[in-house]
Scaffold this motif. Structure first.
Motif, PDB file in Angstrom:
ATOM      1  N   PRO A  69       0.823  -1.208   0.000  1.00  0.00           N
ATOM      2  CA  PRO A  69       0.000   0.000   0.000  1.00  0.00           C
ATOM      3  C   PRO A  69       0.864   1.267   0.000  1.00  0.00           C
ATOM      4  CG  PRO A  69      -0.846  -1.552   1.583  1.00  0.00           C
ATOM      5  CD  PRO A  69       0.480  -2.084   1.112  1.00  0.00           C
ATOM      6  N   PRO A  70       0.347   2.354  -0.587  1.00  0.00           N
ATOM      7  CA  PRO A  70       1.139   3.580  -0.669  1.00  0.00           C
ATOM      8  C   PRO A  70       1.372   4.216   0.693  1.00  0.00           C
ATOM      9  CG  PRO A  70      -1.091   3.966  -1.435  1.00  0.00           C
ATOM     10  CD  PRO A  70      -0.967   2.490  -1.205  1.00  0.00           C
ATOM     11  N   VAL A  71       2.475   4.942   0.789  1.00  0.00           N
ATOM     12  CA  VAL A  71       2.830   5.698   1.982  1.00  0.00           C
ATOM     13  C   VAL A  71       2.867   7.166   1.572  1.00  0.00           C
ATOM     14  CG1 VAL A  71       4.635   6.104   3.700  1.00  0.00           C
ATOM     15  CG2 VAL A  71       4.144   3.787   2.943  1.00  0.00           C
ATOM     16  N   TYR A  72       2.250   8.038   2.388  1.00  0.00           N
ATOM     17  CA  TYR A  72       2.177   9.456   2.071  1.00  0.00           C
ATOM     18  C   TYR A  72       2.914  10.284   3.112  1.00  0.00           C
ATOM     19  CZ  TYR A  72      -1.605   8.009  -1.033  1.00  0.00           C
ATOM     20  OH  TYR A  72      -2.335   7.392  -2.006  1.00  0.00           O
ATOM     21  N   CYS A  73       3.429  11.440   2.684  1.00  0.00           N
ATOM     22  CA  CYS A  73       4.012  12.389   3.639  1.00  0.00           C
ATOM     23  C   CYS A  73       2.841  13.041   4.383  1.00  0.00           C
ATOM     24  CB  CYS A  73       4.865  13.431   2.920  1.00  0.00           C
ATOM     25  SG  CYS A  73       3.948  14.553   1.840  1.00  0.00           S
ATOM     26  N   SER A  74       3.131  13.759   5.448  1.00  0.00           N
ATOM     27  CA  SER A  74       2.072  14.372   6.261  1.00  0.00           C
ATOM     28  C   SER A  74       1.217  15.328   5.440  1.00  0.00           C
ATOM     29  CB  SER A  74       2.682  15.123   7.441  1.00  0.00           C
ATOM     30  OG  SER A  74       3.369  14.243   8.273  1.00  0.00           O
ATOM     31  N   LYS A  75       1.860  16.140   4.610  1.00  0.00           N
ATOM     32  CA  LYS A  75       1.136  17.142   3.821  1.00  0.00           C
ATOM     33  C   LYS A  75       0.159  16.466   2.846  1.00  0.00           C
ATOM     34  CE  LYS A  75       1.830  20.820   0.481  1.00  0.00           C
ATOM     35  NZ  LYS A  75       2.731  21.346  -0.513  1.00  0.00           N
ATOM     36  N   CYS A  76       0.632  15.496   2.082  1.00  0.00           N
ATOM     37  CA  CYS A  76      -0.230  14.805   1.125  1.00  0.00           C
ATOM     38  C   CYS A  76      -1.328  14.003   1.815  1.00  0.00           C
ATOM     39  CB  CYS A  76       0.598  13.893   0.219  1.00  0.00           C
ATOM     40  SG  CYS A  76       1.677  14.805  -0.902  1.00  0.00           S
ATOM     41  N   PHE A  77      -1.004  13.428   2.936  1.00  0.00           N
ATOM     42  CA  PHE A  77      -2.009  12.666   3.680  1.00  0.00           C
ATOM     43  C   PHE A  77      -3.141  13.585   4.113  1.00  0.00           C
ATOM     44  CE2 PHE A  77      -3.903  10.903   7.498  1.00  0.00           C
ATOM     45  CZ  PHE A  77      -4.195   9.616   7.096  1.00  0.00           C
ATOM     46  N   GLU A  78      -2.788  14.742   4.668  1.00  0.00           N
ATOM     47  CA  GLU A  78      -3.820  15.679   5.136  1.00  0.00           C
ATOM     48  C   GLU A  78      -4.649  16.216   3.984  1.00  0.00           C
ATOM     49  OE1 GLU A  78      -3.137  18.395   8.177  1.00  0.00           O
ATOM     50  OE2 GLU A  78      -1.895  17.031   9.334  1.00  0.00           O
ATOM     51  N   GLU A  79      -4.021  16.477   2.847  1.00  0.00           N
ATOM     52  CA  GLU A  79      -4.749  16.987   1.673  1.00  0.00           C
ATOM     53  C   GLU A  79      -5.736  15.943   1.147  1.00  0.00           C
ATOM     54  OE1 GLU A  79      -1.823  18.059  -1.215  1.00  0.00           O
ATOM     55  OE2 GLU A  79      -1.197  19.844  -0.118  1.00  0.00           O
ATOM     56  N   ASN A  80      -5.368  14.697   1.183  1.00  0.00           N
ATOM     57  CA  ASN A  80      -6.195  13.649   0.584  1.00  0.00           C
ATOM     58  C   ASN A  80      -7.193  12.998   1.531  1.00  0.00           C
ATOM     59  OD1 ASN A  80      -5.117  13.676  -2.078  1.00  0.00           O
ATOM     60  ND2 ASN A  80      -3.282  12.673  -1.296  1.00  0.00           N
ATOM     61  N   PHE A  81      -6.895  12.982   2.817  1.00  0.00           N
ATOM     62  CA  PHE A  81      -7.736  12.203   3.731  1.00  0.00           C
ATOM     63  C   PHE A  81      -8.398  13.017   4.827  1.00  0.00           C
ATOM     64  CE2 PHE A  81      -4.543   9.338   1.931  1.00  0.00           C
ATOM     65  CZ  PHE A  81      -5.394   8.455   1.288  1.00  0.00           C
ATOM     66  N   ASN A  82      -8.369  14.324   4.757  1.00  0.00           N
ATOM     67  CA  ASN A  82      -9.068  15.152   5.780  1.00  0.00           C
ATOM     68  C   ASN A  82     -10.184  15.933   5.171  1.00  0.00           C
ATOM     69  OD1 ASN A  82      -7.804  14.394   8.097  1.00  0.00           O
ATOM     70  ND2 ASN A  82      -6.276  15.966   7.994  1.00  0.00           N
TER      71      ASN A  82
END
Length: 85
Positions: free
Chosen positions: A72-85
């Motif tokens: 499964p993909p791993v995201y940096c904090s910035k990309c994670f917040e943009e995509n999953f919040n």
């Protein structure tokens, strides 16, 4: 109740409350001592080793406990917040 571990042969005690819990839950009594049960559970955990990976979206370096072959993909904090919040 005192019983022997099926793996290390060490004797361990199953207290009355524990017996009642297993009975109520419809589970069999444990055949492994607490130490062997804990060791078995730890085998399923992600090892505590940090790995450098690339963010699946922006390519930034990410330090994670997931190994390089983790699919499964791993995201940096910035990309994670943009995509999953």
């Amino acid at each position: 109740m005192i019983t022997k571990c099926q793996f290390c042969q060490k004797e361990f005690k199953i207290i009355t409350q524990e017996e009642a819990f297993y009975s109520k839950a419809g589970l069999p009594l444990p055949t492994a001592c607490p130490d062997c049960r804990r060791e078995r559970r730890l085998k399923f955990k992600n090892p505590r080793q940090l790995n450098k990976r690339a963010c699946a979206k922006c390519g930034a370096e990410v330090i994670t406990t997931y190994p390089a072959d983790f699919l499964p993909p791993v995201y940096c904090s910035k990309c994670f917040e943009e995509n999953f919040n």
